[in-house]
Design an enzyme around this catalytic site. Structure first.
Site, PDB file in Angstrom:
ATOM      1  N   HIS A 101      -6.283  -8.019 -10.768  1.00 27.16           N
ATOM      2  CA  HIS A 101      -6.519  -9.277 -10.388  1.00 27.16           C
ATOM      3  C   HIS A 101      -4.738 -10.227 -11.098  1.00 27.16           C
ATOM      4  O   HIS A 101      -4.088 -10.923 -10.434  1.00 27.16           O
ATOM      5  CB  HIS A 101      -6.846 -10.473 -10.334  1.00 27.16           C
ATOM      6  N   CYS A 143       1.660  -4.997   7.312  1.00 31.19           N
ATOM      7  CA  CYS A 143       1.043  -5.531   7.162  1.00 31.19           C
ATOM      8  C   CYS A 143       0.466  -5.531   6.320  1.00 31.19           C
ATOM      9  O   CYS A 143      -0.629  -6.380   5.565  1.00 31.19           O
ATOM     10  CB  CYS A 143       0.222  -6.106   8.556  1.00 31.19           C
TER      11      CYS A 143
END
Length: 551
Positions: free
Chosen positions: A184, A482
């Site tokens: 993260h 994307c």
């Protein structure tokens, strides 16, 4: 000179004095409760509720991927299984502090043993445990220090709650000893444009106050820089700042070939930052934020208002909206509550929407109404399309609602290999490299034991991208990227060389990708891509592309 090596996030460079993260609270000793089990359970629930509320408040302030991470943390804090483990320890007569510490430690050890992606989630559990313990003890939770001057932050790993709200005027760079490219810390650093080197094993040896050079492009930390090295770093910092501050130009290769640079967005409030960073439009708007926090599907009116808020800042520009992508790691009770042994291969994406077509139709209705109320160029696409029949179904349905540009996401090898047939029905294709890598390599994105296979540089993935790019060229249909791969400046060049006509990414990555593209012609990009696609594995593909880019 002493050099530490890790995984660099982005292309930035920074210099400054080291400031180490404040130490964690010491582990509580196991002692018997004098208050009784009922009182201890009440203390835990009060502390957990407060921590979850604080994390949710931070999520509401953060936006983007940070919000998703923090919302997940808030849910973990109140996880019923974890609460049962805590209650079991309290029922044995221990204090709330010990029960929390021991229960979280057990969960953390399990994740660390798995390693990879799930191992990198262990730091999230540690952060939640520290926050709950701090509440129980009535002391401030450990967090980012505030020395009163800009600094380079060094930590074992950084909790999402801290990364999401870093003061970027003070924190010049991040160095962590733990974590990797899917941690993260890495994900949020990439999104926020923070210079970072993660997984630098010897980071703990860095002394407070020592001036260092953090070079994310090289994945290095120089802890004894000379004056000459500092001067070179300062020049690079100034040049990068000047490039970032310059008016953003449309994405283009060195020979003028236009490559639209678009933004991936998770909620309407993220649009302003994307526009400020020079996004030419939106290549992926994730509509899940409207659904994931609800017990039932949002109304057409609620959806319409959110879509209008998204579209207004992009008047005259392309905005690609992905229909609800639920299932797998994003289950929704009102869409598909059936247990599946392997949900990644189950009823997800368009499959789930077809099974609950009323939700799909309501979303298309809201999008059509928002399109009519705004001047953006709205494109819609279906997630997880596998077959030509699914493509024909979705594009026909979108046109039934008056939506003029309808496409599909290519995330599985089947649709990539049939791209020419898919594009006979769809107006465009958008490649989701995260899932395409997962399904090509048979490696679950959430399974740490196969994390090493989850690399979009793998030639198998690149060749599938080329299949879609070639099909787009033959049919005259645009092919976008994307997935996370588009934010890698060198891989972006490779993807263009494989046939991508647009790239969509976190807004913070736009400047680096724009600069990288401007250094290569279309012929260069094709040559670099061919070198990568002809390699045997991901590491070799990356090395081949780097070598070809220097020619």
């Amino acid at each position: 000179m002493s050099t530490l090596r890790g995984v660099g996030i982005g292309q930035g460079i920074a210099t400054g004095p080291v400031v180490r993260m404040t130490e964690a609270l010491p582990a509580p000793e196991r002692t018997d409760s004098t208050a009784g089990a009922a009182a201890e359970r009440e203390r835990v629930r009060s502390a957990v509720t407060a921590v979850a509320a604080d994390l949710q408040q931070r999520a509401d302030s953060a936006g983007g991927a940070a919000a998703e991470v923090l919302e997940a943390q808030a849910m973990i804090a109140e996880d019923p299984t974890l609460m049962d483990e805590i209650d079991t320890r309290i029922d044995e007569g221990t204090t709330a502090e010990w029960a929390v510490h021991d229960a979280f430690a057990g969960f953390r050890a399990t994740l660390e043993a798995v390693g990879g992606y799930l191992g990198e989630r262990a730091a999230d559990l540690e952060d939640i445990a520290q926050r709950v313990l701090a509440r129980l003890q009535g002391v401030p939770a450990p967090g980012v220090p505030d020395p009163g001057h800009p600094f380079v932050l060094v930590a074992r790993d950084l909790a999402p709650a801290d990364t999401a709200l870093l003061d970027l005027d003070q924190v010049l760079a991040l160095i962590t000893s733990d974590g990797g490219p899917t941690s993260h810390t890495a994900i949020l650093a990439r999104e926020k444009g923070i210079v970072a080197v993660v997984g630098a094993a010897d980071a703990s040896s860095l002394e407070d106050g020592r001036t260092v050079i953090v070079d994310a492009a090289a994945g290095t930390v120089n802890d004894s820089p000379t004056e000459a090295e500092l001067a070179v770093a300062a020049e690079r910092i100034a040049a990068r700042a000047a490039a970032g501050a310059a008016p953003a130009t449309p994405g283009a290769l060195a020979d003028g070939t236009a490559i639209a640079l678009l933004a991936n967005l998770g909620k309407p409030g993220d649009a302003a930052d994307a526009v400020a960073r020079g996004a030419e439009g939106v290549g992926l708007f994730r509509t899940e934020f409207l659904f994931l926090s609800s017990a039932q599907a949002p109304t057409i009116q609620q959806q319409r208002e959110a879509y209008i808020e998204l579209l207004r800042p992009f008047e005259g520009r392309k905005v690609v909206v992905r229909m609800l992508d639920a299932g797998a790691d994003k289950p929704l009770a009102f869409l598909n509550d059936a247990h599946e042994e392997n949900p990644a291969l189950g009823l997800r994406g368009l499959r789930a929407l077809r099974a609950s077509e009323d939700i799909l139709r309501e979303q298309l209705t809201a999008l059509a109404e928002a399109d009519a109320a705004t001047a953006a160029d709205l494109w819609v696409m279906a997630p997880m399309v596998t077959t030509v029949e699914e493509t024909a179904y979705f594009t026909a349905l979108a046109r039934e609602y008056g939506l003029k540009t309808a496409g599909v996401m290519v995330e599985v090898p089947a649709s990539a290999l049939l791209a020419d047939r898919v594009l006979a029905h769809a107006d465009f294709a958008s490649i989701g490299t995260n899932d395409l890598t997962q399904y090509t390599m048979a490696a679950d994105r959430l399974l740490g034991s196969v994390a090493s296979f989850q690399d979009p540089w793998h030639p198998a993935v690149l060749r599938l991208v080329r299949e879609v790019g070639d099909a787009g060229a033959r049919t005259g249909k645009p092919v976008g990227i994307c997935g996370e791969a588009a934010a890698d400046p060198l891989l972006a060049v490779v993807l263009v060389g494989l046939g991508a006509t647009s790239l969509s990414m976190a807004p913070a990555a736009l400047a680096d990708v724009r600069r990288s593209l401007s250094q290569h012609s279309l012929d260069d990009a094709r040559r670099i891509a061919a070198a990568a696609a002809d390699a045997d594995d991901a590491a070799a593909a990356r090395a081949a592309a780097q070598a070809a880019a220097q020619i």
